[in-house]
Design a protein around this motif. Structure first.
Motif, PDB file in Angstrom:
ATOM      1  N   ALA A   1      -8.566  -3.081   7.991  1.00 43.66           N
ATOM      2  CA  ALA A   1      -9.318  -2.871   6.750  1.00 43.66           C
ATOM      3  C   ALA A   1      -9.737  -4.123   6.278  1.00 43.66           C
ATOM      4  O   ALA A   1     -10.864  -4.348   5.826  1.00 43.66           O
ATOM      5  CB  ALA A   1      -8.456  -2.279   5.866  1.00 43.66           C
ATOM      6  N   ARG A   2      -9.062  -5.305   6.187  1.00 38.65           N
ATOM      7  CA  ARG A   2      -9.379  -6.706   5.656  1.00 38.65           C
ATOM      8  C   ARG A   2     -10.421  -7.324   6.503  1.00 38.65           C
ATOM      9  O   ARG A   2     -11.527  -7.897   6.193  1.00 38.65           O
ATOM     10  CB  ARG A   2      -8.028  -7.530   5.651  1.00 38.65           C
ATOM     11  CG  ARG A   2      -8.519  -8.937   4.999  1.00 38.65           C
ATOM     12  CD  ARG A   2      -7.244  -9.911   5.113  1.00 38.65           C
ATOM     13  NE  ARG A   2      -6.450  -9.417   3.977  1.00 38.65           N
ATOM     14  CZ  ARG A   2      -5.297  -8.827   4.072  1.00 38.65           C
ATOM     15  NH1 ARG A   2      -4.815  -8.432   5.162  1.00 38.65           N
ATOM     16  NH2 ARG A   2      -4.527  -8.584   2.859  1.00 38.65           N
TER      17      ARG A   2
ATOM     18  N   PRO B   1      -3.738  -2.563   7.101  1.00 39.48           N
ATOM     19  CA  PRO B   1      -4.339  -3.321   6.108  1.00 39.48           C
ATOM     20  C   PRO B   1      -5.085  -4.577   6.806  1.00 39.48           C
ATOM     21  O   PRO B   1      -6.067  -4.933   6.280  1.00 39.48           O
ATOM     22  CB  PRO B   1      -3.033  -3.956   5.283  1.00 39.48           C
ATOM     23  CG  PRO B   1      -2.142  -2.784   5.235  1.00 39.48           C
ATOM     24  CD  PRO B   1      -2.270  -1.983   6.810  1.00 39.48           C
TER      25      PRO B   1
ATOM     26  N   VAL C   1       0.980  -1.093   0.157  1.00 38.71           N
ATOM     27  CA  VAL C   1      -0.247  -0.152  -0.099  1.00 38.71           C
ATOM     28  C   VAL C   1       0.728   1.213   0.077  1.00 38.71           C
ATOM     29  O   VAL C   1       0.740   2.148  -0.793  1.00 38.71           O
ATOM     30  CB  VAL C   1      -0.810  -0.002   1.092  1.00 38.71           C
ATOM     31  CG1 VAL C   1      -1.682   1.338   1.284  1.00 38.71           C
ATOM     32  CG2 VAL C   1      -1.750  -1.114   1.212  1.00 38.71           C
TER      33      VAL C   1
ATOM     34  N   TYR D   1      -9.019   2.419   1.639  1.00 40.10           N
ATOM     35  CA  TYR D   1      -9.583   0.900   1.463  1.00 40.10           C
ATOM     36  C   TYR D   1     -10.931   0.798   1.218  1.00 40.10           C
ATOM     37  O   TYR D   1     -11.814   1.623   1.674  1.00 40.10           O
ATOM     38  CB  TYR D   1      -9.307   0.209   3.051  1.00 40.10           C
ATOM     39  CG  TYR D   1      -7.820  -0.143   3.172  1.00 40.10           C
ATOM     40  CD1 TYR D   1      -7.110  -0.846   2.713  1.00 40.10           C
ATOM     41  CD2 TYR D   1      -7.394   0.699   4.263  1.00 40.10           C
ATOM     42  CE1 TYR D   1      -5.692  -0.936   2.923  1.00 40.10           C
ATOM     43  CE2 TYR D   1      -6.067   0.768   4.662  1.00 40.10           C
ATOM     44  CZ  TYR D   1      -5.012  -0.044   4.170  1.00 40.10           C
ATOM     45  OH  TYR D   1      -3.677  -0.302   4.379  1.00 40.10           O
TER      46      TYR D   1
ATOM     47  N   HIS E   1      -6.077   4.777   4.735  1.00 47.63           N
ATOM     48  CA  HIS E   1      -5.113   4.015   5.105  1.00 47.63           C
ATOM     49  C   HIS E   1      -4.202   5.244   5.951  1.00 47.63           C
ATOM     50  O   HIS E   1      -4.106   6.259   5.889  1.00 47.63           O
ATOM     51  CB  HIS E   1      -4.074   3.667   3.660  1.00 47.63           C
ATOM     52  CG  HIS E   1      -2.697   3.254   4.048  1.00 47.63           C
ATOM     53  ND1 HIS E   1      -2.504   2.078   4.707  1.00 47.63           N
ATOM     54  CD2 HIS E   1      -1.374   3.775   3.898  1.00 47.63           C
ATOM     55  CE1 HIS E   1      -1.203   1.865   4.627  1.00 47.63           C
ATOM     56  NE2 HIS E   1      -0.784   3.083   4.179  1.00 47.63           N
TER      57      HIS E   1
ATOM     58  N   VAL F   1      -7.735  -1.558  -2.535  1.00 51.67           N
ATOM     59  CA  VAL F   1      -7.193  -0.121  -1.724  1.00 51.67           C
ATOM     60  C   VAL F   1      -7.092   0.896  -2.919  1.00 51.67           C
ATOM     61  O   VAL F   1      -6.657   0.422  -4.160  1.00 51.67           O
ATOM     62  CB  VAL F   1      -5.864  -0.132  -1.031  1.00 51.67           C
ATOM     63  CG1 VAL F   1      -4.945  -0.830  -1.808  1.00 51.67           C
ATOM     64  CG2 VAL F   1      -5.635   1.202  -0.353  1.00 51.67           C
TER      65      VAL F   1
END
Length: 427
Positions: A71-72, A68, A11, A45, A63, A35
Protein backbone atom coordinates in the motif's frame (compact mmCIF):
# COMPACT_ATOMS: atom_id res chain seq x y z
CA UNK A 1 -5.55 12.59 14.18
CA UNK A 2 -3.37 9.61 15.11
CA UNK A 3 0.10 9.34 13.61
CA UNK A 4 2.67 6.59 13.67
CA UNK A 5 4.44 4.02 11.58
CA UNK A 6 1.96 2.07 9.47
CA UNK A 7 2.87 -1.57 9.85
CA UNK A 8 0.95 -4.83 10.07
CA UNK A 9 1.00 -4.66 13.86
CA UNK A 10 -0.24 -1.06 14.04
CA UNK A 11 -2.96 -1.65 11.43
CA UNK A 12 -4.16 -4.85 13.14
CA UNK A 13 -4.37 -2.94 16.43
CA UNK A 14 -6.34 -0.04 14.91
CA UNK A 15 -10.00 -0.15 16.03
CA UNK A 16 -12.77 2.34 15.29
CA UNK A 17 -14.16 3.74 18.59
CA UNK A 18 -17.86 3.32 19.34
CA UNK A 19 -19.95 6.20 18.05
CA UNK A 20 -17.57 7.11 15.23
CA UNK A 21 -17.96 6.21 11.57
CA UNK A 22 -14.18 5.79 11.03
CA UNK A 23 -10.74 6.52 12.46
CA UNK A 24 -7.47 7.26 10.62
CA UNK A 25 -3.87 6.38 11.28
CA UNK A 26 -1.45 8.50 9.25
CA UNK A 27 2.06 7.36 8.45
CA UNK A 28 4.75 9.53 10.04
CA UNK A 29 7.30 8.66 7.33
CA UNK A 30 5.23 9.26 4.13
CA UNK A 31 3.02 12.35 4.31
CA UNK A 32 -0.44 11.72 2.89
CA UNK A 33 -0.36 7.93 3.38
CA UNK A 34 -2.86 6.56 5.86
CA UNK A 35 -5.28 3.78 6.77
CA UNK A 36 -8.94 4.12 7.81
CA UNK A 37 -10.69 1.70 10.19
CA UNK A 38 -14.50 1.34 10.13
CA UNK A 39 -16.99 0.05 12.72
CA UNK A 40 -17.48 -3.09 10.59
CA UNK A 41 -13.82 -3.97 11.06
CA UNK A 42 -12.93 -3.14 7.49
CA UNK A 43 -9.65 -1.24 7.02
CA UNK A 44 -8.73 0.65 3.86
CA UNK A 45 -5.41 2.25 2.87
CA UNK A 46 -5.76 5.80 1.50
CA UNK A 47 -3.69 8.60 0.01
CA UNK A 48 -4.55 12.23 0.77
CA UNK A 49 -3.34 15.22 -1.25
CA UNK A 50 -4.26 18.76 -2.27
CA UNK A 51 -5.46 19.48 -5.80
CA UNK A 52 -6.65 22.88 -7.04
CA UNK A 53 -6.68 24.19 -3.48
CA UNK A 54 -8.84 21.34 -2.17
CA UNK A 55 -7.96 18.40 0.04
CA UNK A 56 -8.70 15.15 -1.80
CA UNK A 57 -8.57 11.53 -0.68
CA UNK A 58 -8.40 8.35 -2.77
CA UNK A 59 -8.69 4.73 -1.65
CA UNK A 60 -5.74 2.50 -2.47
CA UNK A 61 -6.99 -0.91 -1.34
CA UNK A 62 -8.23 -3.06 1.53
CA UNK A 63 -5.98 -4.23 4.32
CA UNK A 64 -5.52 -7.96 3.88
CA UNK A 65 -5.55 -7.77 0.13
CA UNK A 66 -2.61 -5.40 0.36
CA UNK A 67 0.20 -5.46 2.87
CA UNK A 68 1.29 -2.14 4.45
CA UNK A 69 4.45 -2.13 2.29
CA UNK A 70 2.45 -2.75 -0.93
CA UNK A 71 0.00 0.00 0.00
CA UNK A 72 2.90 2.38 0.78
CA UNK A 73 4.42 1.73 -2.67
CA UNK A 74 1.11 2.48 -4.41
CA UNK A 75 0.62 5.60 -2.26
CA UNK A 76 4.04 6.85 -3.37
CA UNK A 77 3.02 6.47 -7.02
CA UNK A 78 -0.30 8.27 -6.49
CA UNK A 79 1.26 11.13 -4.53
CA UNK A 80 4.11 11.35 -7.04
CA UNK A 81 1.67 11.65 -9.95
CA UNK A 82 -0.05 14.54 -8.16
CA UNK A 83 3.27 16.38 -8.00
CA UNK A 84 3.52 16.13 -11.81
CA UNK A 85 0.04 17.68 -12.25
CA UNK A 86 -2.08 14.53 -12.60
CA UNK A 87 -5.48 14.06 -10.97
CA UNK A 88 -5.72 10.41 -9.86
CA UNK A 89 -9.38 10.74 -8.81
CA UNK A 90 -10.42 12.10 -12.22
CA UNK A 91 -8.39 9.39 -13.95
CA UNK A 92 -10.02 6.66 -11.89
CA UNK A 93 -13.46 8.06 -12.62
CA UNK A 94 -12.70 8.15 -16.35
CA UNK A 95 -11.47 4.55 -16.18
CA UNK A 96 -14.68 3.41 -14.50
CA UNK A 97 -16.73 5.15 -17.18
CA UNK A 98 -15.13 3.14 -20.01
CA UNK A 99 -17.94 1.06 -21.50
CA UNK A 100 -17.96 -2.67 -22.09
CA UNK A 101 -17.55 -4.14 -25.56
CA UNK A 102 -21.20 -5.25 -25.36
CA UNK A 103 -22.44 -1.69 -24.73
CA UNK A 104 -20.36 -0.28 -27.58
CA UNK A 105 -21.46 -3.10 -29.93
CA UNK A 106 -25.14 -2.45 -29.13
CA UNK A 107 -24.72 1.25 -29.94
CA UNK A 108 -22.83 0.34 -33.12
CA UNK A 109 -25.83 -1.70 -34.28
CA UNK A 110 -28.56 0.68 -33.12
CA UNK A 111 -26.98 4.02 -34.06
CA UNK A 112 -24.88 3.10 -37.10
CA UNK A 113 -25.86 -0.17 -38.79
CA UNK A 114 -29.67 -0.22 -38.42
CA UNK A 115 -30.30 3.27 -39.86
CA UNK A 116 -27.59 3.06 -42.56
CA UNK A 117 -27.45 -0.56 -43.72
CA UNK A 118 -29.86 -3.21 -44.96
CA UNK A 119 -31.92 -5.08 -42.37
CA UNK A 120 -30.28 -8.37 -43.41
CA UNK A 121 -26.85 -6.87 -42.66
CA UNK A 122 -27.99 -5.81 -39.19
CA UNK A 123 -29.47 -9.27 -38.57
CA UNK A 124 -26.24 -10.99 -39.62
CA UNK A 125 -24.14 -8.72 -37.38
CA UNK A 126 -26.45 -9.42 -34.44
CA UNK A 127 -26.14 -13.17 -35.09
CA UNK A 128 -22.33 -13.03 -35.10
CA UNK A 129 -22.31 -10.95 -31.92
CA UNK A 130 -24.72 -13.16 -30.01
CA UNK A 131 -23.13 -16.46 -31.09
CA UNK A 132 -19.44 -15.61 -30.96
CA UNK A 133 -18.16 -12.14 -30.04
CA UNK A 134 -20.26 -11.26 -26.98
CA UNK A 135 -19.74 -14.59 -25.19
CA UNK A 136 -15.98 -14.15 -25.72
CA UNK A 137 -15.39 -10.45 -24.95
CA UNK A 138 -18.79 -8.85 -24.31
CA UNK A 139 -18.28 -8.32 -20.57
CA UNK A 140 -14.79 -6.81 -20.97
CA UNK A 141 -14.28 -3.08 -21.07
CA UNK A 142 -13.61 -2.23 -24.68
CA UNK A 143 -10.17 -0.92 -23.76
CA UNK A 144 -9.36 -4.28 -22.18
CA UNK A 145 -10.09 -6.32 -25.32
CA UNK A 146 -6.75 -7.62 -26.49
CA UNK A 147 -5.48 -9.18 -29.69
CA UNK A 148 -5.01 -12.41 -27.74
CA UNK A 149 -8.77 -12.50 -26.95
CA UNK A 150 -9.75 -12.24 -30.62
CA UNK A 151 -6.98 -14.61 -31.71
CA UNK A 152 -8.29 -17.28 -29.35
CA UNK A 153 -11.85 -16.79 -30.64
CA UNK A 154 -10.61 -16.98 -34.23
CA UNK A 155 -8.68 -20.18 -33.48
CA UNK A 156 -11.72 -21.82 -31.87
CA UNK A 157 -13.70 -21.18 -35.06
CA UNK A 158 -11.25 -23.03 -37.32
CA UNK A 159 -14.02 -25.34 -38.55
CA UNK A 160 -15.99 -22.33 -39.85
CA UNK A 161 -13.27 -20.16 -41.42
CA UNK A 162 -15.63 -17.83 -43.23
CA UNK A 163 -17.59 -17.03 -40.05
CA UNK A 164 -14.32 -16.67 -38.12
CA UNK A 165 -13.04 -14.08 -40.59
CA UNK A 166 -16.36 -12.24 -40.50
CA UNK A 167 -16.16 -12.06 -36.69
CA UNK A 168 -12.74 -10.41 -36.91
CA UNK A 169 -14.03 -7.97 -39.53
CA UNK A 170 -17.02 -7.10 -37.34
CA UNK A 171 -14.87 -6.60 -34.23
CA UNK A 172 -12.59 -4.33 -36.25
CA UNK A 173 -15.56 -2.32 -37.57
CA UNK A 174 -16.93 -1.84 -34.04
CA UNK A 175 -13.53 -0.69 -32.78
CA UNK A 176 -13.05 1.76 -35.68
CA UNK A 177 -16.54 3.18 -35.10
CA UNK A 178 -15.73 3.66 -31.39
CA UNK A 179 -12.47 5.37 -32.33
CA UNK A 180 -14.38 7.93 -34.39
CA UNK A 181 -16.28 8.71 -31.20
CA UNK A 182 -13.01 9.08 -29.27
CA UNK A 183 -13.71 6.11 -27.00
CA UNK A 184 -10.64 4.21 -28.20
CA UNK A 185 -7.63 4.78 -30.43
CA UNK A 186 -7.76 3.32 -33.93
CA UNK A 187 -4.08 2.34 -33.78
CA UNK A 188 -4.87 -0.05 -30.89
CA UNK A 189 -7.45 -2.03 -32.89
CA UNK A 190 -7.02 -5.59 -31.52
CA UNK A 191 -8.27 -7.19 -34.76
CA UNK A 192 -5.28 -5.85 -36.68
CA UNK A 193 -2.45 -8.26 -37.33
CA UNK A 194 -4.50 -11.45 -36.96
CA UNK A 195 -4.03 -13.59 -40.05
CA UNK A 196 -7.34 -14.56 -41.63
CA UNK A 197 -8.18 -18.07 -42.76
CA UNK A 198 -8.07 -18.67 -46.53
CA UNK A 199 -11.57 -18.92 -47.95
CA UNK A 200 -12.48 -21.12 -50.86
CA UNK A 201 -14.46 -19.43 -53.61
CA UNK A 202 -18.02 -20.74 -53.83
CA UNK A 203 -18.74 -19.72 -57.42
CA UNK A 204 -20.37 -22.39 -59.55
CA UNK A 205 -21.19 -21.91 -63.22
CA UNK A 206 -23.74 -24.09 -64.98
CA UNK A 207 -22.69 -25.56 -68.30
CA UNK A 208 -24.93 -25.56 -71.36
CA UNK A 209 -25.71 -29.22 -70.77
CA UNK A 210 -26.61 -28.54 -67.11
CA UNK A 211 -28.87 -25.67 -68.16
CA UNK A 212 -30.61 -28.07 -70.55
CA UNK A 213 -31.26 -30.51 -67.69
CA UNK A 214 -32.49 -27.63 -65.54
CA UNK A 215 -34.94 -26.56 -68.26
CA UNK A 216 -36.27 -30.10 -68.62
CA UNK A 217 -36.77 -30.44 -64.85
CA UNK A 218 -38.65 -27.12 -64.68
CA UNK A 219 -40.88 -28.14 -67.60
CA UNK A 220 -41.70 -31.46 -65.96
CA UNK A 221 -42.28 -29.77 -62.61
CA UNK A 222 -44.96 -27.45 -63.96
CA UNK A 223 -46.66 -30.06 -66.21
CA UNK A 224 -46.57 -33.69 -65.09
CA UNK A 225 -44.79 -33.01 -61.78
CA UNK A 226 -41.47 -34.17 -60.34
CA UNK A 227 -41.04 -37.58 -58.75
CA UNK A 228 -40.46 -37.82 -55.03
CA UNK A 229 -39.18 -40.55 -52.76
CA UNK A 230 -40.44 -41.83 -49.42
CA UNK A 231 -38.88 -43.90 -46.67
CA UNK A 232 -40.26 -47.37 -47.27
CA UNK A 233 -39.33 -48.40 -43.72
CA UNK A 234 -41.79 -45.96 -42.15
CA UNK A 235 -45.18 -47.39 -40.99
CA UNK A 236 -47.16 -44.99 -43.20
CA UNK A 237 -45.21 -45.96 -46.33
CA UNK A 238 -47.76 -48.65 -47.19
CA UNK A 239 -50.42 -45.97 -47.61
CA UNK A 240 -48.34 -43.94 -50.06
CA UNK A 241 -49.12 -43.74 -53.76
CA UNK A 242 -47.65 -46.25 -56.19
CA UNK A 243 -44.13 -45.48 -57.39
CA UNK A 244 -45.31 -44.45 -60.86
CA UNK A 245 -47.80 -42.00 -59.32
CA UNK A 246 -45.40 -40.33 -56.91
CA UNK A 247 -45.21 -36.98 -58.59
CA UNK A 248 -45.86 -33.46 -57.34
CA UNK A 249 -46.36 -30.34 -59.44
CA UNK A 250 -44.39 -27.22 -58.67
CA UNK A 251 -45.99 -23.88 -57.90
CA UNK A 252 -46.01 -21.93 -61.20
CA UNK A 253 -44.79 -18.82 -59.38
CA UNK A 254 -41.79 -20.77 -58.02
CA UNK A 255 -40.96 -22.04 -61.52
CA UNK A 256 -41.25 -18.52 -62.94
CA UNK A 257 -39.00 -17.15 -60.19
CA UNK A 258 -36.27 -19.70 -60.96
CA UNK A 259 -36.45 -18.93 -64.67
CA UNK A 260 -36.28 -15.20 -64.01
CA UNK A 261 -33.23 -15.66 -61.80
CA UNK A 262 -31.26 -17.39 -64.55
CA UNK A 263 -32.50 -15.03 -67.30
CA UNK A 264 -31.81 -11.76 -65.43
CA UNK A 265 -28.89 -12.51 -63.10
CA UNK A 266 -30.87 -10.81 -60.33
CA UNK A 267 -30.53 -11.70 -56.66
CA UNK A 268 -33.17 -13.91 -55.04
CA UNK A 269 -34.89 -11.21 -52.96
CA UNK A 270 -34.83 -8.81 -55.92
CA UNK A 271 -37.08 -11.20 -57.86
CA UNK A 272 -39.24 -12.32 -54.94
CA UNK A 273 -39.87 -8.78 -53.69
CA UNK A 274 -40.44 -7.20 -57.13
CA UNK A 275 -43.90 -5.82 -57.80
CA UNK A 276 -45.93 -5.41 -60.97
CA UNK A 277 -45.82 -1.63 -60.49
CA UNK A 278 -42.03 -1.74 -60.82
CA UNK A 279 -42.13 -3.10 -64.39
CA UNK A 280 -41.80 -0.88 -67.44
CA UNK A 281 -42.96 -3.33 -70.14
CA UNK A 282 -42.35 -0.86 -72.95
CA UNK A 283 -38.66 -0.50 -72.06
CA UNK A 284 -38.26 -4.05 -70.75
CA UNK A 285 -36.95 -3.06 -67.30
CA UNK A 286 -37.92 -3.79 -63.69
CA UNK A 287 -37.09 -0.63 -61.71
CA UNK A 288 -36.41 -1.82 -58.17
CA UNK A 289 -36.78 1.03 -55.65
CA UNK A 290 -34.39 -0.77 -53.31
CA UNK A 291 -31.88 -3.63 -53.44
CA UNK A 292 -28.61 -4.63 -51.83
CA UNK A 293 -26.93 -1.78 -53.70
CA UNK A 294 -29.85 0.69 -53.59
CA UNK A 295 -32.08 1.63 -56.52
CA UNK A 296 -31.49 -0.76 -59.40
CA UNK A 297 -32.84 -1.56 -62.88
CA UNK A 298 -33.22 -5.24 -63.81
CA UNK A 299 -33.07 -5.57 -67.61
CA UNK A 300 -35.49 -8.06 -69.17
CA UNK A 301 -34.69 -10.13 -72.23
CA UNK A 302 -37.46 -11.22 -74.58
CA UNK A 303 -37.48 -14.64 -72.84
CA UNK A 304 -37.88 -13.00 -69.43
CA UNK A 305 -40.71 -10.81 -70.69
CA UNK A 306 -42.53 -13.90 -72.00
CA UNK A 307 -42.37 -15.44 -68.53
CA UNK A 308 -43.83 -12.31 -66.98
CA UNK A 309 -46.57 -12.19 -69.60
CA UNK A 310 -47.59 -15.77 -68.75
CA UNK A 311 -47.96 -15.12 -65.02
CA UNK A 312 -51.42 -14.36 -63.58
CA UNK A 313 -51.92 -11.35 -61.35
CA UNK A 314 -53.40 -12.16 -57.95
CA UNK A 315 -56.00 -9.65 -56.84
CA UNK A 316 -54.87 -7.82 -53.73
CA UNK A 317 -51.25 -8.96 -54.13
CA UNK A 318 -48.90 -6.44 -55.78
CA UNK A 319 -45.99 -8.88 -56.04
CA UNK A 320 -44.96 -10.63 -59.25
CA UNK A 321 -44.09 -13.84 -57.38
CA UNK A 322 -47.15 -14.14 -55.16
CA UNK A 323 -46.85 -16.04 -51.88
CA UNK A 324 -49.31 -18.01 -49.79
CA UNK A 325 -50.02 -15.10 -47.46
CA UNK A 326 -52.46 -12.52 -48.74
CA UNK A 327 -50.65 -9.54 -50.27
CA UNK A 328 -47.19 -11.01 -49.56
CA UNK A 329 -44.45 -12.32 -51.87
CA UNK A 330 -43.24 -15.89 -51.77
CA UNK A 331 -41.00 -16.36 -48.73
CA UNK A 332 -38.29 -18.49 -50.38
CA UNK A 333 -37.57 -21.14 -53.02
CA UNK A 334 -35.80 -23.76 -50.88
CA UNK A 335 -38.16 -26.70 -51.38
CA UNK A 336 -38.90 -26.26 -55.12
CA UNK A 337 -35.24 -25.59 -55.86
CA UNK A 338 -34.18 -28.73 -53.97
CA UNK A 339 -36.72 -30.76 -55.95
CA UNK A 340 -35.54 -29.30 -59.27
CA UNK A 341 -31.87 -29.95 -58.43
CA UNK A 342 -32.64 -33.59 -57.60
CA UNK A 343 -34.55 -34.06 -60.85
CA UNK A 344 -31.84 -32.31 -62.94
CA UNK A 345 -28.90 -33.98 -61.16
CA UNK A 346 -27.43 -30.63 -60.10
CA UNK A 347 -25.67 -31.57 -56.90
CA UNK A 348 -24.45 -28.71 -54.73
CA UNK A 349 -25.84 -25.94 -56.96
CA UNK A 350 -27.23 -22.94 -55.08
CA UNK A 351 -29.82 -20.47 -56.31
CA UNK A 352 -27.14 -17.77 -56.22
CA UNK A 353 -25.12 -19.83 -58.70
CA UNK A 354 -27.74 -18.94 -61.31
CA UNK A 355 -26.54 -15.34 -60.99
CA UNK A 356 -22.93 -16.47 -61.48
CA UNK A 357 -24.00 -18.52 -64.49
CA UNK A 358 -25.75 -15.52 -66.05
CA UNK A 359 -22.51 -13.53 -65.70
CA UNK A 360 -20.36 -16.41 -67.00
CA UNK A 361 -22.35 -16.64 -70.24
CA UNK A 362 -22.01 -12.89 -70.70
CA UNK A 363 -18.25 -13.05 -70.14
CA UNK A 364 -17.93 -16.02 -72.49
CA UNK A 365 -19.69 -14.00 -75.18
CA UNK A 366 -17.13 -11.17 -74.67
CA UNK A 367 -19.79 -8.62 -73.77
CA UNK A 368 -17.25 -6.83 -71.58
CA UNK A 369 -17.00 -6.62 -67.80
CA UNK A 370 -18.50 -3.08 -67.54
CA UNK A 371 -21.67 -4.26 -69.31
CA UNK A 372 -21.90 -7.39 -67.18
CA UNK A 373 -21.39 -5.34 -64.02
CA UNK A 374 -24.15 -2.98 -65.11
CA UNK A 375 -26.56 -5.88 -65.69
CA UNK A 376 -25.74 -7.42 -62.32
CA UNK A 377 -25.99 -4.12 -60.47
CA UNK A 378 -22.40 -4.10 -59.21
CA UNK A 379 -21.23 -0.78 -57.80
CA UNK A 380 -17.51 -1.72 -57.81
CA UNK A 381 -15.61 -2.92 -60.92
CA UNK A 382 -13.59 -5.28 -58.70
CA UNK A 383 -16.76 -7.25 -57.97
CA UNK A 384 -17.25 -8.02 -61.65
CA UNK A 385 -13.57 -8.77 -62.20
CA UNK A 386 -14.06 -12.32 -60.85
CA UNK A 387 -15.54 -13.20 -64.27
CA UNK A 388 -12.58 -11.90 -66.29
CA UNK A 389 -11.07 -15.37 -66.72
CA UNK A 390 -14.24 -16.49 -68.53
CA UNK A 391 -13.86 -13.97 -71.33
CA UNK A 392 -12.38 -16.41 -73.84
CA UNK A 393 -12.43 -14.43 -77.11
CA UNK A 394 -9.64 -11.99 -76.19
CA UNK A 395 -7.54 -14.94 -75.04
CA UNK A 396 -8.15 -16.78 -78.30
CA UNK A 397 -7.16 -13.69 -80.29
CA UNK A 398 -4.05 -13.23 -78.16
CA UNK A 399 -2.89 -16.83 -78.42
CA UNK A 400 -3.55 -16.88 -82.19
CA UNK A 401 -1.47 -13.73 -82.64
CA UNK A 402 1.39 -15.05 -80.53
CA UNK A 403 1.22 -18.46 -82.15
CA UNK A 404 1.29 -17.04 -85.70
CA UNK A 405 4.29 -14.85 -84.90
CA UNK A 406 6.24 -17.71 -83.33
CA UNK A 407 5.37 -20.09 -86.18
CA UNK A 408 6.49 -17.54 -88.77
CA UNK A 409 9.76 -16.97 -86.96
CA UNK A 410 10.40 -20.69 -86.76
CA UNK A 411 9.83 -20.95 -90.51
CA UNK A 412 12.31 -18.15 -91.20
CA UNK A 413 9.80 -15.42 -91.96
CA UNK A 414 10.32 -11.70 -91.32
CA UNK A 415 7.90 -9.27 -89.71
CA UNK A 416 5.51 -12.08 -88.96
CA UNK A 417 5.20 -13.01 -92.68
CA UNK A 418 5.19 -16.66 -93.52
CA UNK A 419 7.64 -17.88 -96.21
CA UNK A 420 7.39 -20.90 -98.42
CA UNK A 421 9.07 -24.08 -97.30
CA UNK A 422 11.03 -26.02 -99.93
CA UNK A 423 10.65 -29.76 -99.75
CA UNK A 424 13.61 -31.89 -100.78
CA UNK A 425 13.17 -35.10 -102.69
CA UNK A 426 14.11 -38.26 -100.95
CA UNK A 427 17.13 -40.08 -102.29
Amino acid sequence: MAQGRISKRSVDALVCPSGKDRIFLWDDALAGFGVAAFPTGKKVYVAQFRKDGRSRRIAIGDHGRLTPDEARSQAKMVLGSVETGADPIAERKATREVRTFRAVADDFLNLHITPKRKSRTAAEYRRLLDLHLLPAVGSKRILDVRRADLSMLHARMVDTPRAANHCLALASAIWNWASRRDEVTSADNPAKGIERYPEQGRERFLTTEELSRLGIALAEGETIGLTYEIDETKPKAKHAANVENRRVKLDPFAVAAIRLLILTGARLREILDAQWAHIDFERGIIFLPDSKTGRKPVYLSAAAQLILASLPRIEGNPHIIAGAKEGAPRADLKKPWAAVCRAAGLEGVRLHDLRHSFASFGAGASLGLPIIGKLLGHTQPATTARYAHLDLDPLRRAVNTIGATIAAAMHGGNDGKRVAIVKFKKR
